[in-house]
Design an enzyme around this catalytic site. Structure first.
Site, short mmCIF file in Angstrom:
data_model
loop_
_atom_site.label_atom_id
_atom_site.label_comp_id
_atom_site.label_asym_id
_atom_site.label_seq_id
_atom_site.Cartn_x
_atom_site.Cartn_y
_atom_site.Cartn_z
N GLU A 289 0.82 -1.22 0.00
CA GLU A 289 0.00 0.00 0.00
C GLU A 289 0.85 1.26 0.00
O GLU A 289 1.88 1.34 0.67
CB GLU A 289 -0.89 -0.01 1.25
CG GLU A 289 -1.74 1.23 1.42
CD GLU A 289 -2.42 1.31 2.79
OE1 GLU A 289 -3.31 2.16 2.96
OE2 GLU A 289 -2.05 0.52 3.69
N LYS A 354 -9.60 3.02 -2.99
CA LYS A 354 -10.10 2.47 -1.74
C LYS A 354 -11.46 3.06 -1.39
O LYS A 354 -11.64 4.29 -1.39
CB LYS A 354 -9.10 2.75 -0.61
CG LYS A 354 -9.46 2.10 0.72
CD LYS A 354 -8.38 2.37 1.76
CE LYS A 354 -8.70 1.66 3.07
NZ LYS A 354 -7.67 1.95 4.09
N CYS A 409 -5.48 -2.15 2.89
CA CYS A 409 -5.37 -2.06 4.34
C CYS A 409 -6.55 -2.74 5.01
O CYS A 409 -6.84 -3.90 4.75
CB CYS A 409 -5.25 -0.58 4.75
SG CYS A 409 -4.80 -0.33 6.49
#
Length: 536
Positions: A289, A354, A409
């Site tokens: 990430e 995301k 995440c």
């Protein structure tokens, strides 16, 4: 044991509060990385006795008292399980250390309200005998489902993770998911409370006997489900997962740009075996990430360096922040936390933004923004205004791979939400940066939850973490490659094939809902029978 139960039932005032808090804190030892399931028994057995101590009446006063016990129990459980959140406030200590109590104490205190509601529901269902074990399990399971969905959701360390760390025990997640595992774990762990309180030998022993059978059944199902042979792999795929182990203060520093790029490029081209002499022997490279402290899609030099690394036909999949190209001068730019697919010539082929952002970490919730901004608190990410959320969960198209369900995440901790609607993907991808939390239980808990998603969905998991834990996990939760926390290195692995959709993949939390309703009715039945027979 009868003497101990008697003392807990009769405890009052600060003693009752202390027992509830300590019992909850002990329960955290059943979570990763400890995985000590008896700790959950030591947590829930006293919880049953504490609720017993409120007497036989079911009125507003006793339900409120049960909520108080539940809040203390939940606060102890979450404080002991989430203390590591404080490490994130020390990465830039000069800016955030003062706010550490907000993460370490205030968050567990707020989330404990769900357990207060769960104990209140349990008390409303309470009746003498074994059924009260199901009442507590029902209340806790309902509370955890709500905790995982309301106010953006935070299902971290749900009770089901007590069974979500053992390969055989986690297999039941393919049927009932995390929340179903939690209901089973709570019922099994609370059952021994009757050993000291049952009126007859049968009443004392039967719940624990049934709980033991249930535990054995879960274990037997898992052993039977696990195949002896490794999973077959997708043909023509050779993955290289890169774990650079960059400290967070280095990773977010634009002045360290060249050092960061050298680390990624050098690691990606290492020799790991005669079959993997260099990056030329792999088909896909995976970086974690937010790999760079700059915008990759706007950095022609970095894209050229990547193109120089990748041989013909090799593709890079990497985390990278990006900015919306549609903004105009004078407007606030919109930034996204993204995964980008980069071809061997440096062209960006596909992007996923995301969707499920971390409150306070990646953005400030609107309802708190003005207050927190007034005291100088901003999101942890060094992006003006924080990140914006992507519009939808979608698959990622990567040349040479089946459709990929990406998760960035903590998107990986939400059961039932890791795959988008539509065509079933062939693998899960989780890129993450757990360097914020150092060498604490946090990164280990994060990995354990991501791994359980593979079992729930029947899909392999490819996981690239900056500091660990990176892994290649097959659809049964078996690791075919793993890098521990705090090491730099590579995982070279094939991609295991996916299973057919599991029961959980087909019906989600529908099976859990049926289990919850069944337990609720079972908990109510003794009270209803007593009312009909005139027993109060």
């Amino acid at each position: 044991m009868k003497t101990l139960a008697h003392r807990v039932v009769l405890a009052w005032g600060w003693r009752r509060a202390a027992i509830a808090f300590v019992a909850g804190a002990i329960g955290a030892l059943a979570m990763p990385p400890f995985g000590f399931f008896p700790a959950l028994i030591l947590a829930l057995v006293p919880a049953v006795w504490l609720v017993d101590g409120l007497g036989s009446r079911r009125d507003v006063r006793t339900i409120a008292a049960a909520a108080g016990i539940g809040w203390l129990w939940g606060f102890g459980y979450l404080l002991a399980g989430l203390w590591w959140l404080g490490a994130a406030f020390l990465v830039e200590a000069e800016r955030f250390a003062w706010a550490m109590p907000l993460g370490v104490i205030a968050l567990p205190a707020a989330l404990a309200l769900f357990y207060a509601a769960g104990f209140a529901l349990a008390r409303a269902l309470w009746s003498p005998g074994a059924a009260r074990v199901l009442a507590l399990a029902t209340g806790l399971a309902a509370a955890e489902w709500l905790r995982g969905h309301l106010f953006t959701g935070f299902p971290w360390n749900a009770l089901g993770m007590a069974f979500g760390q053992s390969l055989p025990l986690m297999q039941a997640a393919s049927l009932v998911g995390l929340y179903g595992l939690g209901l089973l774990a709570a019922a099994i762990a609370a059952a021994p409370a009757t050993l000291a309180t049952g009126r007859t030998p049968t009443a004392r022993l039967a719940p624990t006997f049934v709980a033991t059978l249930a535990f054995g059944g879960l274990l037997a199902f898992g052993v039977a489900r696990l195949p002896a042979a490794p999973m077959p792999e997708v043909a023509g795929v050779a993955l290289r997962i890169v774990q650079p182990n960059l400290p967070q203060d280095v990773k977010i520093d634009p002045a360290r740009r060249e050092e960061i790029m050298r680390t990624y490029l050098g690691l990606s081209d290492r020799t790991t075996s005669p079959e993997r002499a260099s990056v030329a022997d792999v088909t896909h490279v995976i970086w974690p990430e937010s790999a760079f402290p700059f915008l990759l899609h706007r950095d022609a030099r970095a894209l050229a360096q990547i193109a120089g690394l990748l041989p013909a036909g090799t593709t890079l999949v990497t985390g990278a922040a990006r900015v919306d190209e549609g903004w105009l001068p004078g407007e606030e730019p919109v930034f996204y936390n993204s995964i980008q697919v980069v071809a061997d010539d440096g062209t960006i082929l596909d992007t996923y933004d995301k969707v499920h952002l971390v409150p306070f970490g990646e953005y400030l919730p609107e309802m708190f923004a003005a207050i927190l901004d007034g005291v100088g608190l901003r999101a942890f990410v060094a992006v003006p205004g924080g990140f914006a959320a992507g519009t939808e969960r979608r698959t990622l198209a990567v040349p040479g791979l089946p459709l990929i369900a990406p998760g960035i995440c903590y998107e990986a901790v939400f059961p039932g939400a890791v795959t988008p609607r539509g065509e079933r993907p062939g693998a899960l991808l989780n890129v993450t940066n757990d360097a914020w939390f150092g060498d604490t239980p946090g990164p280990r808990q994060h990995y354990a939850q991501a791994r359980l998603r593979a079992v729930e969905e029947g899909l392999p998991l490819v996981r690239a973490a900056n500091t660990g834990i990176s892994a290649m996990v097959d659809p049964y939760g078996r690791e075919t490659g793993r890098l521990p926390l705090g090491t730099a290195g590579l995982i070279d692995a094939g991609l295991p094939q996916a299973l057919r959709p599991t029961l959980y993949a087909r019906f989600g939390d529908g099976v859990f809902a049926i289990m919850l309703l069944t337990c609720c009715v079972s908990a109510l039945m003794p009270g209803l029978r007593g009312s009909r027979s005139g027993v109060g």
